[in-house]
Design an enzyme around this catalytic site. Structure first.
Site, PDB file in Angstrom:
ATOM      1  N   ASP A 110      68.599  46.618 -44.860  1.00  0.00           N
ATOM      2  CA  ASP A 110      69.325  47.883 -44.918  1.00  0.00           C
ATOM      3  C   ASP A 110      69.012  48.697 -43.663  1.00  0.00           C
ATOM      4  OD1 ASP A 110      70.283  50.452 -45.436  1.00  0.00           O
ATOM      5  OD2 ASP A 110      69.636  50.446 -47.519  1.00  0.00           O
ATOM      6  N   GLY A 127      71.767  43.890 -47.407  1.00  0.00           N
ATOM      7  CA  GLY A 127      71.901  45.152 -46.703  1.00  0.00           C
ATOM      8  C   GLY A 127      71.818  46.333 -47.658  1.00  0.00           C
ATOM      9  N   HIS A 128      72.490  47.433 -47.294  1.00  0.00           N
ATOM     10  CA  HIS A 128      72.427  48.687 -48.048  1.00  0.00           C
ATOM     11  C   HIS A 128      73.005  48.553 -49.455  1.00  0.00           C
ATOM     12  CE1 HIS A 128      72.089  53.014 -48.456  1.00  0.00           C
ATOM     13  NE2 HIS A 128      73.353  53.096 -48.827  1.00  0.00           N
ATOM     14  N   PHE A 129      74.099  47.843 -49.595  1.00  0.00           N
ATOM     15  CA  PHE A 129      74.729  47.675 -50.902  1.00  0.00           C
ATOM     16  C   PHE A 129      74.368  46.305 -51.475  1.00  0.00           C
ATOM     17  CE2 PHE A 129      77.205  51.101 -49.064  1.00  0.00           C
ATOM     18  CZ  PHE A 129      77.308  51.976 -50.129  1.00  0.00           C
TER      19      PHE A 129
END
Length: 147
Positions: free
Chosen positions: A98, A124-126
């Site tokens: 992320d 990653g972030h999601f």
């Protein structure tokens, strides 16, 4: 005079930051940056987010939220003290790649909660968009042991 506006200063002075944040490319990158499998992501997620961010009034709302994030960071010591005092059962599932909330942030929970279960996933972030089953499994294994 002498008013402390924090590290970001006047929110109106950072229109270039807001412009970048609200751009289609930045919106898309919030979803797929840090993933090795962008094909697992539904493009509707960033297309819909971009449409929402482009709606009337959203620019001002998002600019205020970005500016206000500094108060979030300033609150970390109080939150960390609460965690140390109360020691809630904690499961941290984090996208190791992320770019917004780096892996060290997930690992930092161990300083205040030595018994926390920390899982840095190759995502990653999601992370939920690509590690849905793995995250669900971690939650299902964690919950019965912390009723």
């Amino acid at each position: 005079m002498g008013e402390n506006r924090g590290v970001l200063g006047d929110p109106k002075a950072h229109q270039d930051v807001v412009d970048t944040f609200l751009s289609f490319e930045a919106t898309k990158q919030r979803h797929i940056a840090g993933t090795k499998h962008p094909e697992l992501y539904n493009p509707d997620t960033w297309t819909d987010e971009f449409a929402h961010l482009s709606a009337p009034g959203q620019r001002e709302i998002q600019a205020a939220l970005l500016y206000d994030y500094q108060t979030n960071v300033a609150s970390y010591p109080a939150w960390q003290a609460w965690l140390r005092a109360h020691k809630p059962p904690t499961l941290v599932v984090w996208g190791a790649n992320d770019p917004s909330f780096i892996a060290a942030g997930g690992e930092a929970f161990k300083r205040d909660l030595p018994d926390a279960k920390i899982h840095l996933l190759d995502a990653g972030h999601f992370a939920m968009d690509e590690k849905n089953d793995e995250i669900a499994d971690l939650i299902l294994r964690f919950l019965p042991t912390h009723r």
